[in-house]
Design a protein around this motif. Structure first.
Motif, PDB file in Angstrom:
ATOM      1  N   ARG A  14      45.021 -16.443  -9.015  1.00  0.00           N
ATOM      2  CA  ARG A  14      45.952 -17.562  -9.175  1.00  0.00           C
ATOM      3  C   ARG A  14      46.281 -17.730 -10.642  1.00  0.00           C
ATOM      4  O   ARG A  14      45.387 -17.849 -11.470  1.00  0.00           O
ATOM      5  N   LEU A  15      47.558 -17.699 -10.957  1.00  0.00           N
ATOM      6  CA  LEU A  15      48.019 -17.934 -12.326  1.00  0.00           C
ATOM      7  C   LEU A  15      48.971 -19.105 -12.262  1.00  0.00           C
ATOM      8  O   LEU A  15      50.114 -18.945 -11.840  1.00  0.00           O
ATOM      9  N   GLY A  16      48.491 -20.305 -12.652  1.00  0.00           N
ATOM     10  CA  GLY A  16      49.319 -21.496 -12.493  1.00  0.00           C
ATOM     11  C   GLY A  16      49.635 -21.697 -11.031  1.00  0.00           C
ATOM     12  O   GLY A  16      48.733 -21.750 -10.197  1.00  0.00           O
ATOM     13  N   SER A  17      50.926 -21.746 -10.702  1.00  0.00           N
ATOM     14  CA  SER A  17      51.306 -21.964  -9.308  1.00  0.00           C
ATOM     15  C   SER A  17      51.494 -20.634  -8.570  1.00  0.00           C
ATOM     16  O   SER A  17      51.747 -20.613  -7.366  1.00  0.00           O
ATOM     17  N   GLN A  18      51.364 -19.534  -9.324  1.00  0.00           N
ATOM     18  CA  GLN A  18      51.611 -18.221  -8.730  1.00  0.00           C
ATOM     19  C   GLN A  18      50.346 -17.681  -8.046  1.00  0.00           C
ATOM     20  O   GLN A  18      49.253 -17.769  -8.606  1.00  0.00           O
ATOM     21  N   VAL A  19      50.516 -17.169  -6.854  1.00  0.00           N
ATOM     22  CA  VAL A  19      49.401 -16.571  -6.137  1.00  0.00           C
ATOM     23  C   VAL A  19      49.656 -15.075  -6.015  1.00  0.00           C
ATOM     24  O   VAL A  19      50.694 -14.661  -5.508  1.00  0.00           O
ATOM     25  N   ILE A  20      48.716 -14.290  -6.544  1.00  0.00           N
ATOM     26  CA  ILE A  20      48.880 -12.830  -6.497  1.00  0.00           C
ATOM     27  C   ILE A  20      47.830 -12.253  -5.564  1.00  0.00           C
ATOM     28  O   ILE A  20      46.622 -12.372  -5.819  1.00  0.00           O
ATOM     29  N   ARG A  21      48.313 -11.673  -4.472  1.00  0.00           N
ATOM     30  CA  ARG A  21      47.378 -11.067  -3.532  1.00  0.00           C
ATOM     31  C   ARG A  21      47.164  -9.614  -3.958  1.00  0.00           C
ATOM     32  O   ARG A  21      47.964  -8.740  -3.660  1.00  0.00           O
ATOM     33  N   ALA A  22      46.068  -9.371  -4.698  1.00  0.00           N
ATOM     34  CA  ALA A  22      45.839  -8.034  -5.265  1.00  0.00           C
ATOM     35  C   ALA A  22      45.249  -7.089  -4.217  1.00  0.00           C
ATOM     36  O   ALA A  22      45.587  -5.910  -4.187  1.00  0.00           O
ATOM     37  N   LEU A  23      44.346  -7.580  -3.371  1.00  0.00           N
ATOM     38  CA  LEU A  23      43.766  -6.752  -2.305  1.00  0.00           C
ATOM     39  C   LEU A  23      43.942  -7.489  -0.987  1.00  0.00           C
ATOM     40  O   LEU A  23      43.586  -8.661  -0.868  1.00  0.00           O
ATOM     41  N   ASN A  24      44.472  -6.769  -0.011  1.00  0.00           N
ATOM     42  CA  ASN A  24      44.840  -7.416   1.235  1.00  0.00           C
ATOM     43  C   ASN A  24      44.213  -6.669   2.411  1.00  0.00           C
ATOM     44  O   ASN A  24      44.866  -5.920   3.127  1.00  0.00           O
ATOM     45  N   GLY A  25      42.888  -6.805   2.549  1.00  0.00           N
ATOM     46  CA  GLY A  25      42.200  -6.162   3.663  1.00  0.00           C
ATOM     47  C   GLY A  25      41.997  -4.664   3.469  1.00  0.00           C
ATOM     48  O   GLY A  25      42.310  -3.874   4.350  1.00  0.00           O
ATOM     49  N   VAL A  26      41.445  -4.297   2.313  1.00  0.00           N
ATOM     50  CA  VAL A  26      41.245  -2.865   2.017  1.00  0.00           C
ATOM     51  C   VAL A  26      39.887  -2.391   2.535  1.00  0.00           C
ATOM     52  O   VAL A  26      38.869  -3.053   2.318  1.00  0.00           O
ATOM     53  N   SER A  27      39.890  -1.249   3.223  1.00  0.00           N
ATOM     54  CA  SER A  27      38.641  -0.601   3.628  1.00  0.00           C
ATOM     55  C   SER A  27      38.696   0.858   3.210  1.00  0.00           C
ATOM     56  O   SER A  27      39.750   1.486   3.320  1.00  0.00           O
ATOM     57  N   LEU A  28      37.581   1.369   2.724  1.00  0.00           N
ATOM     58  CA  LEU A  28      37.514   2.802   2.447  1.00  0.00           C
ATOM     59  C   LEU A  28      36.065   3.203   2.287  1.00  0.00           C
ATOM     60  O   LEU A  28      35.203   2.363   1.997  1.00  0.00           O
ATOM     61  N   SER A  29      35.788   4.488   2.493  1.00  0.00           N
ATOM     62  CA  SER A  29      34.435   4.949   2.205  1.00  0.00           C
ATOM     63  C   SER A  29      34.506   6.279   1.486  1.00  0.00           C
ATOM     64  O   SER A  29      35.452   7.050   1.664  1.00  0.00           O
ATOM     65  N   VAL A  30      33.511   6.505   0.645  1.00  0.00           N
ATOM     66  CA  VAL A  30      33.433   7.748  -0.117  1.00  0.00           C
ATOM     67  C   VAL A  30      32.060   8.346   0.137  1.00  0.00           C
ATOM     68  O   VAL A  30      31.035   7.682  -0.052  1.00  0.00           O
ATOM     69  N   ALA A  31      32.061   9.602   0.582  1.00  0.00           N
ATOM     70  CA  ALA A  31      30.799  10.263   0.923  1.00  0.00           C
ATOM     71  C   ALA A  31      30.158  10.876  -0.314  1.00  0.00           C
ATOM     72  O   ALA A  31      30.835  11.127  -1.316  1.00  0.00           O
TER      73      ALA A  31
END
Ligand code: ADP
Ligand code: MG
Length: 196
Positions: free
Chosen positions: A12-29
């Motif tokens: 949140r920057l002032g009144s601005q809402v920035i959705r940077a990650l929106n339900g990210v899934s990943l795996s690294v072996a």
């Protein structure tokens, strides 16, 4: 080695809402070299910060070597990061008053490990990144590629389970960039390291 599940992060920057990650899934072996690609501002650094426990998500889980980072205290997370993860930044983040060798030694010195053992491990890592001729140079007396190799040696010092690199070649000329890529590839393909 790394499992990320359903990660959300909003700034949140002032009144601005920035959705940077929106339900990210990943795996690294284990032993995998994986890359995240996306436009500037798409959330790559935010995701890497979560993977490294440098910042916490609003919801979702980050598990490294079976440890859920989102359940650890600040202190536990810092310790776990220092002992089990190696992080490499675009801007190298070396300490300007320390030599190459001293910069590489920092993670073990912070852990209070004894001098002789630390220095032989440091020498091994300096050799791995081919910087034997730069051990006593300070960052400003090294090229960008050399500084990034110091940062990689530092990231490897503790024999981490996971190496996180955020645009590690972003500040480098094309020849140095190729060298850094080859080094990261060797870590995964010859040494079995996990690199994201
Ligand atoms: P990338 O690394 O892919 O370029 P970032 O993860 O740095 O993207 O940023 C994703 C979005 O989140 C961008 O819109 C950025 O401006 C915003 N952002 C990142 N960190 C912060 C922060 N600390 N405060 C506010 N906004 C942020
Ligand atoms: Mg970024």
């Amino acid at each position: 080695v790394l499992a990320i599940e359903n990660l959300y992060k909003t700034f949140r920057l002032g009144s601005q809402v920035i959705r940077a990650l929106n339900g990210v899934s990943l795996s690294v072996a284990g032993g995998e070299l994986a890359a995240i690609m996306g436009a500037s501002g798409s959330g790559k650094s935010t995701l890497l910060h979560m993977a490294g426990g440098l910042d916490l998500p609003d919801s979702g889980t980050v598990t490294v070597e079976g440890r859920n980072l989102t359940n650890l205290s600040d202190r536990q997370r810092t310790l776990f990061r220092r002992q089990r993860m190696g992080i490499i930044f675009q801007a190298y983040n070396l300490l300007p008053t320390l030599t190459a060798e001293e910069n590489v030694a920092v993670p073990l010195l912070i852990d209070g490990q004894a001098g002789g053992r630390v220095m032989s491990r440091v020498a091994e890592m300096i050799q791995l990144v081919h910087l034997e001729h730069r051990t006593n140079h300070r960052p400003q007396a090294m090229s960008g590629g050399e500084q990034q190799r110091v940062a990689i040696a530092r990231a490897l010092l503790n024999d981490p389970a996971l190496i996180l690199a955020d645009e590690p070649t972003g500040n480098l000329d094309s020849i140095s960039a190729v060298e850094v890529w080859q080094l990261l590839r060797r870590l995964a393909h010859e040494m079995g390291k996990t690199v994201l």
